[in-house]
Design a protein around this motif. Structure first.
Motif, PDB file in Angstrom:
ATOM      1  N   LYS A  77       0.843  -1.192   0.000  1.00 31.95           N
ATOM      2  CA  LYS A  77       0.000   0.000   0.000  1.00 31.95           C
ATOM      3  C   LYS A  77       0.880   1.245   0.000  1.00 31.95           C
ATOM      4  CE  LYS A  77      -4.027   1.910   2.418  1.00 31.95           C
ATOM      5  NZ  LYS A  77      -4.933   1.743   3.594  1.00 31.95           N
ATOM      6  N   VAL A  78       0.741   2.051  -1.056  1.00 29.78           N
ATOM      7  CA  VAL A  78       1.561   3.252  -1.239  1.00 29.78           C
ATOM      8  C   VAL A  78       0.657   4.469  -1.088  1.00 29.78           C
ATOM      9  CG1 VAL A  78       3.124   4.476  -2.779  1.00 29.78           C
ATOM     10  CG2 VAL A  78       3.029   1.963  -2.831  1.00 29.78           C
ATOM     11  N   PRO A  79       0.739   5.196   0.009  1.00 30.94           N
ATOM     12  CA  PRO A  79      -0.225   6.266   0.266  1.00 30.94           C
ATOM     13  C   PRO A  79       0.035   7.567  -0.485  1.00 30.94           C
ATOM     14  CG  PRO A  79       1.298   6.085   2.097  1.00 30.94           C
ATOM     15  CD  PRO A  79       1.632   4.961   1.158  1.00 30.94           C
ATOM     16  N   THR A  80       1.267   7.810  -0.921  1.00 29.20           N
ATOM     17  CA  THR A  80       1.584   9.079  -1.598  1.00 29.20           C
ATOM     18  C   THR A  80       2.345   8.821  -2.889  1.00 29.20           C
ATOM     19  OG1 THR A  80       3.657   9.317  -0.356  1.00 29.20           O
ATOM     20  CG2 THR A  80       1.691  10.345   0.589  1.00 29.20           C
ATOM     21  N   ASP A  81       2.228   9.755  -3.844  1.00 22.52           N
ATOM     22  CA  ASP A  81       2.916   9.665  -5.142  1.00 22.52           C
ATOM     23  C   ASP A  81       2.719   8.300  -5.786  1.00 22.52           C
ATOM     24  OD1 ASP A  81       3.938  12.287  -4.878  1.00 22.52           O
ATOM     25  OD2 ASP A  81       5.617  11.552  -3.686  1.00 22.52           O
ATOM     26  N   TYR A  82       1.471   7.811  -5.709  1.00 18.04           N
ATOM     27  CA  TYR A  82       1.224   6.441  -6.138  1.00 18.04           C
ATOM     28  C   TYR A  82       1.483   6.228  -7.630  1.00 18.04           C
ATOM     29  CZ  TYR A  82      -1.044   2.064  -7.239  1.00 18.04           C
ATOM     30  OH  TYR A  82      -1.297   0.794  -7.707  1.00 18.04           O
ATOM     31  N   ASP A  83       0.976   7.128  -8.473  1.00 17.58           N
ATOM     32  CA  ASP A  83       1.136   6.930  -9.914  1.00 17.58           C
ATOM     33  C   ASP A  83       2.606   6.863 -10.314  1.00 17.58           C
ATOM     34  OD1 ASP A  83      -1.560   6.838 -10.251  1.00 17.58           O
ATOM     35  OD2 ASP A  83      -1.765   8.813 -11.176  1.00 17.58           O
ATOM     36  N   GLN A  84       3.420   7.719  -9.707  1.00 17.63           N
ATOM     37  CA  GLN A  84       4.853   7.701 -10.012  1.00 17.63           C
ATOM     38  C   GLN A  84       5.483   6.387  -9.572  1.00 17.63           C
ATOM     39  OE1 GLN A  84       6.318  10.131 -11.758  1.00 17.63           O
ATOM     40  NE2 GLN A  84       8.224   8.965 -11.824  1.00 17.63           N
ATOM     41  N   ARG A  85       5.072   5.895  -8.393  1.00 21.07           N
ATOM     42  CA  ARG A  85       5.595   4.616  -7.900  1.00 21.07           C
ATOM     43  C   ARG A  85       5.176   3.471  -8.825  1.00 21.07           C
ATOM     44  NH1 ARG A  85       6.458   1.473  -3.218  1.00 21.07           N
ATOM     45  NH2 ARG A  85       6.826  -0.630  -3.980  1.00 21.07           N
ATOM     46  N   MET A 101      -5.367   1.369 -10.119  1.00 23.13           N
ATOM     47  CA  MET A 101      -5.153   2.634 -10.830  1.00 23.13           C
ATOM     48  C   MET A 101      -6.507   3.255 -11.133  1.00 23.13           C
ATOM     49  SD  MET A 101      -4.111   1.003 -14.518  1.00 23.13           S
ATOM     50  CE  MET A 101      -3.112  -0.240 -13.693  1.00 23.13           C
ATOM     51  N   THR A 102      -6.469   4.511 -11.556  1.00 26.04           N
ATOM     52  CA  THR A 102      -7.667   5.141 -12.084  1.00 26.04           C
ATOM     53  C   THR A 102      -7.569   5.166 -13.607  1.00 26.04           C
ATOM     54  OG1 THR A 102      -6.673   7.325 -11.824  1.00 26.04           O
ATOM     55  CG2 THR A 102      -8.095   6.538 -10.034  1.00 26.04           C
ATOM     56  N   LYS A 103      -8.665   5.498 -14.262  1.00 26.13           N
ATOM     57  CA  LYS A 103      -8.708   5.359 -15.717  1.00 26.13           C
ATOM     58  C   LYS A 103      -7.651   6.181 -16.456  1.00 26.13           C
ATOM     59  CE  LYS A 103     -11.660   5.107 -19.733  1.00 26.13           C
ATOM     60  NZ  LYS A 103     -10.740   5.833 -20.618  1.00 26.13           N
ATOM     61  N   PRO A 104      -7.341   7.430 -16.049  1.00 24.77           N
ATOM     62  CA  PRO A 104      -6.290   8.149 -16.790  1.00 24.77           C
ATOM     63  C   PRO A 104      -4.961   7.402 -16.836  1.00 24.77           C
ATOM     64  CG  PRO A 104      -7.533   9.688 -15.452  1.00 24.77           C
ATOM     65  CD  PRO A 104      -8.001   8.315 -15.067  1.00 24.77           C
ATOM     66  N   MET A 105      -4.578   6.765 -15.717  1.00 20.60           N
ATOM     67  CA  MET A 105      -3.347   5.978 -15.722  1.00 20.60           C
ATOM     68  C   MET A 105      -3.520   4.721 -16.554  1.00 20.60           C
ATOM     69  SD  MET A 105      -0.235   5.421 -15.018  1.00 20.60           S
ATOM     70  CE  MET A 105       0.086   6.859 -14.000  1.00 20.60           C
ATOM     71  N   MET A 106      -4.698   4.114 -16.502  1.00 19.01           N
ATOM     72  CA  MET A 106      -4.946   2.935 -17.328  1.00 19.01           C
ATOM     73  C   MET A 106      -4.806   3.271 -18.806  1.00 19.01           C
ATOM     74  SD  MET A 106      -8.196   0.304 -17.428  1.00 19.01           S
ATOM     75  CE  MET A 106      -9.403   1.570 -17.811  1.00 19.01           C
ATOM     76  N   ASP A 107      -5.304   4.446 -19.202  1.00 16.01           N
ATOM     77  CA  ASP A 107      -5.173   4.850 -20.603  1.00 16.01           C
ATOM     78  C   ASP A 107      -3.715   4.842 -21.045  1.00 16.01           C
ATOM     79  OD1 ASP A 107      -7.909   5.215 -20.676  1.00 16.01           O
ATOM     80  OD2 ASP A 107      -7.808   7.391 -20.434  1.00 16.01           O
ATOM     81  N   VAL A 108      -2.838   5.349 -20.183  1.00 14.51           N
ATOM     82  CA  VAL A 108      -1.408   5.406 -20.496  1.00 14.51           C
ATOM     83  C   VAL A 108      -0.840   3.990 -20.640  1.00 14.51           C
ATOM     84  CG1 VAL A 108       0.864   6.081 -19.622  1.00 14.51           C
ATOM     85  CG2 VAL A 108      -1.078   7.634 -19.370  1.00 14.51           C
ATOM     86  N   LEU A 109      -1.164   3.110 -19.695  1.00 13.47           N
ATOM     87  CA  LEU A 109      -0.589   1.769 -19.693  1.00 13.47           C
ATOM     88  C   LEU A 109      -1.164   0.894 -20.799  1.00 13.47           C
ATOM     89  CD1 LEU A 109      -0.371   1.118 -15.841  1.00 13.47           C
ATOM     90  CD2 LEU A 109       1.449   1.811 -17.406  1.00 13.47           C
TER      91      LEU A 109
END
Length: 470
Positions: A77-85, A101-109
């Protein structure tokens, strides 16, 4: 520089994943089982929200998952800067079986080919394909143009809307507002007619936490927040168009007359919540779930309170249509280099069963809640602190009923969101664009700049910075 680093990380991620795919083993000539058939019931999961609130609780949460599923899980469990991690870990070749993840990050991946396509697996699953578990229309939110699906929901994401003090409306003999003119009259009365009964001039009609989230009022102009991507791929920001000017002028009138809290631009969500709960403001703009949370907080403080929050759909446009904002879908995805994809899918099915719904909301039995011999549920002290949220507040599963019931007003607010709200479009450019939008919108509302001039300059600056195309 940040965008460059993200691109480099994604490039490294793609190379790592391709290499991992090439090394996937299959059955050999001697008839040995494939890796999938040899899978152990173990999972490595990366998330920012799911699990216990403390390290000790988190360890118990992992044990509870194993007790219920037979799967040994390690939930990082990563509480901060999760997307970067998440990006850093995957580009380094770390192997996770499930990632949140949320959808914006899913779009990238998805664009990078980093996630396993799950379309057929979902169709073949009796649980995930059941429309009473996950409504069919919800899947549309995460289905790509080619009909492919790369994830499964974590929970039902609500949306934002105007929340009003229904008890103040009744005390002042006012009707529920619909148009911007209606809202003006109600907000003016909340400011001037002593709705909290103190005999003092100590209330405001409306407050916000900056521009979060004024979409219910922008709806009157048919203007959507953040980006809109046109059919030809061009980017526009409707808040930076002439269509938005009448709503900014409406806000400016509220500000000038002392109806809008003068600290709206610097408030955070905590300030906004406090003003609403302490009888200082009649309308805030916030999440549908907070209708119930506001009501529950006040009821716990005083069972005889008259306080009653209610969610509203905002103001309709000239065609009678409402335009509210859905939260970005939060999802689980299986990376293409996952060691245990079959077990990961098994976990995703469990997550949407009543047992999964219970652990993801209430938490660990006998730690966060107890059940007596009559089947009555009771939250423990730790459970009260966790507030029935261990990664999920409202499951997608329509068959599950929270044994503690639904908080007052939530179901009605959620129905409004489901009917009238859509997710916003975010891009990597939005954080930079948002600063420009906020600066000029605040100037228009506070009277530092006429709204038409603010919109013209906002649009010009966004265009010059290559943050919009037209």
């Amino acid at each position: 520089m940040k965008n460059l680093m993200v691109k480099l990380l994604l490039a490294a991620l793609l190379m790592t994943l391709l290499a991992a795919c090439q090394q996937t083993s299959t059955a050999d000539e001697s008839g040995e089982e494939t890796d999938a058939e040899q899978e152990e019931k173990t999972l490595r999961i990366l998330t920012s929200v799911v699990g216990g609130k403390t390290p000790e609780e988190h360890a118990e949460f992992e044990k509870e998952i194993e007790r219920l599923t037979g799967i040994s899980v390690t939930i990082e469990k990563v509480p901060t800067d999760y997307d970067q991690r998440l990006l850093t870990s995957m580009s380094a070749g770390e192997q996770y079986d499930l990632v949140y993840m949320t959808k914006p990050m899913m779009d990238v991946l998805v664009d990078q080919g980093a996630l396993t396509e799950l379309t057929q697996s979902i169709q073949d699953s009796e649980i995930l394909s059941d429309p009473t578990v996950i409504p069919t229309e919800e899947w549309e939110l995460i289905t790509y143009d080619d009909g492919k699906i790369y994830s499964v929901f974590n929970k039902f994401e609500g949306g934002t809307m105007p929340l009003i003090r229904q008890d103040w409306l009744e005390a002042l003999g006012l009707e529920e507002p619909t148009t911007l003119d209606d809202y003006y009259q109600v907000l003016k009365a909340f400011t001037e007619q002593d709705p909290n009964g103190t005999g003092q001039d100590d209330t405001y009609g409306l407050t916000t936490a900056g521009l979060y989230d004024i979409q219910g009022f922008m709806s009157a102009a048919g203007v959507k927040a953040r980006y809109v991507i046109e059919d030809d791929g061009s980017r526009t920001i409707p808040y930076a168009t002439e269509a938005a000017i009448p709503v900014y002028e409406w806000f400016a009138k509220l500000y000038e007359e002392g109806i809008l809290d003068p600290n709206f631009a610097t408030n955070d969500s905590g300030n906004m919540q406090e003003l609403f709960l302490s009888d200082r403001v009649g309308v805030v703009t916030y999440w549908d779930a907070w209708v119930g949370l506001f009501n529950n907080i006040r009821l716990n403080d005083d069972p005889n309170t008259s306080f009653m929050a209610k969610g509203l759909p905002g103001a309709p446009d000239e065609n009678g249509e409402f335009m509210l904002r859905r939260g970005d879908p939060s999802v689980w995805a299986i990376p293409v280099n996952a060691e245990h994809p079959e077990t990961a899918l098994e976990f995703l099915e469990f997550w949407h069963t009543p047992e999964g719904n219970t652990v993801s909301t209430l938490g660990v039995k006998d730690l966060h809640y107890t059940v007596d011999e009559n089947g009555e549920y009771e939250l423990t002290e730790l459970g009260e602190i966790a507030n029935m949220d261990h990664g999920v507040v409202f499951p997608n599963n329509t068959n599950w009923e929270n044994p503690f019931g639904t908080l007052p007003g939530v179901e009605e607010a959620q129905a409004i969101i489901i009917e009238h709200a859509q997710p916003e479009v975010s891009t990597a450019d939005w954080p930079q664009a948002e600063k420009i939008v906020e600066r000029y919108v605040f100037a228009a509302i506070t009277g530092d700049m006429p709204a038409p001039e603010a919109v013209e300059r906002m649009h010009g600056e966004l265009l010059a910075a290559d943050l919009i195309d037209n």
